[in-house]
Scaffold this motif. Structure first.
Motif, mmCIF file in Angstrom:
data_model
loop_
_atom_site.group_PDB
_atom_site.id
_atom_site.type_symbol
_atom_site.label_atom_id
_atom_site.label_comp_id
_atom_site.label_asym_id
_atom_site.label_seq_id
_atom_site.Cartn_x
_atom_site.Cartn_y
_atom_site.Cartn_z
ATOM 1 N N GLU A 148 0.941 -1.214 0.094
ATOM 2 C CA GLU A 148 -0.075 0.171 -0.052
ATOM 3 C C GLU A 148 0.757 1.263 -0.166
ATOM 4 O O GLU A 148 0.570 2.265 -0.743
ATOM 5 N N LEU A 149 1.939 1.175 0.619
ATOM 6 C CA LEU A 149 2.647 2.323 0.787
ATOM 7 C C LEU A 149 3.513 2.642 -0.552
ATOM 8 O O LEU A 149 3.856 3.879 -0.930
ATOM 9 N N ALA A 198 3.273 5.987 -2.572
ATOM 10 C CA ALA A 198 4.595 6.717 -3.005
ATOM 11 C C ALA A 198 4.617 6.815 -4.448
ATOM 12 O O ALA A 198 5.126 8.012 -5.061
ATOM 13 N N SER A 199 4.148 5.972 -5.233
ATOM 14 C CA SER A 199 4.014 6.318 -6.739
ATOM 15 C C SER A 199 3.212 7.367 -7.256
ATOM 16 O O SER A 199 3.466 8.217 -7.903
ATOM 17 N N GLU A 200 2.116 7.396 -6.410
ATOM 18 C CA GLU A 200 0.987 8.448 -6.581
ATOM 19 C C GLU A 200 1.901 9.990 -6.176
ATOM 20 O O GLU A 200 1.599 10.857 -6.879
ATOM 21 N N ALA A 201 2.425 9.645 -5.029
ATOM 22 C CA ALA A 201 2.706 11.030 -4.637
ATOM 23 C C ALA A 201 4.183 11.477 -5.415
ATOM 24 O O ALA A 201 4.162 12.875 -5.627
ATOM 25 N N ARG A 241 8.119 13.596 3.672
ATOM 26 C CA ARG A 241 9.080 13.302 4.701
ATOM 27 C C ARG A 241 8.179 12.265 5.409
ATOM 28 O O ARG A 241 8.888 11.202 5.959
ATOM 29 N N CYS A 242 7.052 12.355 5.610
ATOM 30 C CA CYS A 242 6.262 11.520 6.520
ATOM 31 C C CYS A 242 6.112 10.114 5.644
ATOM 32 O O CYS A 242 6.341 8.958 6.285
ATOM 33 N N LEU A 243 5.927 10.247 4.314
ATOM 34 C CA LEU A 243 5.847 8.905 3.562
ATOM 35 C C LEU A 243 7.282 8.392 3.521
ATOM 36 O O LEU A 243 7.209 7.031 3.587
ATOM 37 N N VAL A 244 8.339 9.053 3.509
ATOM 38 C CA VAL A 244 9.609 8.529 3.641
ATOM 39 C C VAL A 244 9.702 7.662 4.907
ATOM 40 O O VAL A 244 10.239 6.613 5.038
ATOM 41 N N LYS A 245 9.533 8.414 5.892
ATOM 42 C CA LYS A 245 9.220 7.776 7.353
ATOM 43 C C LYS A 245 8.787 6.415 7.244
ATOM 44 O O LYS A 245 9.299 5.403 7.976
ATOM 45 N N GLU A 246 7.549 6.304 6.992
ATOM 46 C CA GLU A 246 6.752 5.121 6.787
ATOM 47 C C GLU A 246 7.243 4.150 5.750
ATOM 48 O O GLU A 246 7.234 3.100 6.344
ATOM 49 N N LEU A 247 7.853 4.572 4.718
ATOM 50 C CA LEU A 247 8.615 3.593 3.923
ATOM 51 C C LEU A 247 9.715 3.092 4.444
ATOM 52 O O LEU A 247 9.852 1.927 4.313
ATOM 53 N N THR A 248 10.405 3.714 5.368
ATOM 54 C CA THR A 248 11.649 3.173 5.848
ATOM 55 C C THR A 248 11.268 1.994 6.739
ATOM 56 O O THR A 248 11.804 1.008 6.946
ATOM 57 N N GLY A 249 10.255 2.299 7.672
ATOM 58 C CA GLY A 249 9.669 1.247 8.699
ATOM 59 C C GLY A 249 9.114 0.019 7.559
ATOM 60 O O GLY A 249 9.287 -0.981 8.076
ATOM 61 N N ALA A 250 8.376 0.245 6.701
ATOM 62 C CA ALA A 250 7.853 -1.011 5.860
ATOM 63 C C ALA A 250 9.093 -1.682 5.336
ATOM 64 O O ALA A 250 9.101 -2.845 5.348
ATOM 65 N N LEU A 251 10.176 -0.929 4.881
ATOM 66 C CA LEU A 251 11.290 -1.511 4.305
ATOM 67 C C LEU A 251 11.818 -2.329 5.214
ATOM 68 O O LEU A 251 12.653 -3.615 5.017
ATOM 69 N N ARG A 252 12.153 -1.896 6.700
ATOM 70 C CA ARG A 252 12.754 -2.725 7.511
ATOM 71 C C ARG A 252 11.807 -3.792 8.032
ATOM 72 O O ARG A 252 12.554 -4.943 8.147
#
Length: 102
Positions: A48-49, A53-56, A68-79
């Motif tokens: 979903e993220l 991200a693609s849409e953003a 910035r918020c999206l990158v933070k969420e993506l970082t957690g999801a990538l982890r």
């Protein structure tokens, strides 16, 4: 019981962000099913993220704070996804995937 080299890396961390492992020979046990369920949720969230991200990135109106918020969420999801991949990769190495299982 599994041997130490067959421990399953669980999809959550313990205190101090240390990895948690499961030692069981029952893939249908409560903890195994719980780990499977959480992994599925984590992978779904990452998917979903990725779409968000693609849409953003395609949108000219995305603010820097939103990115910035999206990158933070993506970082957690990538982890989380990395932990799932490491766990599943370890499970694959305990048996030779080139050998047929009948």
């Amino acid at each position: 019981m599994t041997t130490p080299n067959e421990l399953r890396l669980l999809p959550w961390s313990g205190s101090g962000d240390k990895p948690c492992y499961l030692s069981t020979d029952d893939p249908d046990g409560y903890m195994s099913r719980l780990a499977d369920s959480i992994e599925a949720i984590q992978l779904g969230t990452a998917s979903e993220l990725l779409e968000e991200a693609s849409e953003a990135l395609d949108s000219q109106g995305t603010s820097l704070d939103d990115m910035r918020c999206l990158v933070k969420e993506l970082t957690g999801a990538l982890r989380d996804v990395y932990r799932v991949a490491a766990s599943r990769g370890h499970l694959l190495t305990t048996s030779d995937p080139r050998e047929p299982t009948y």
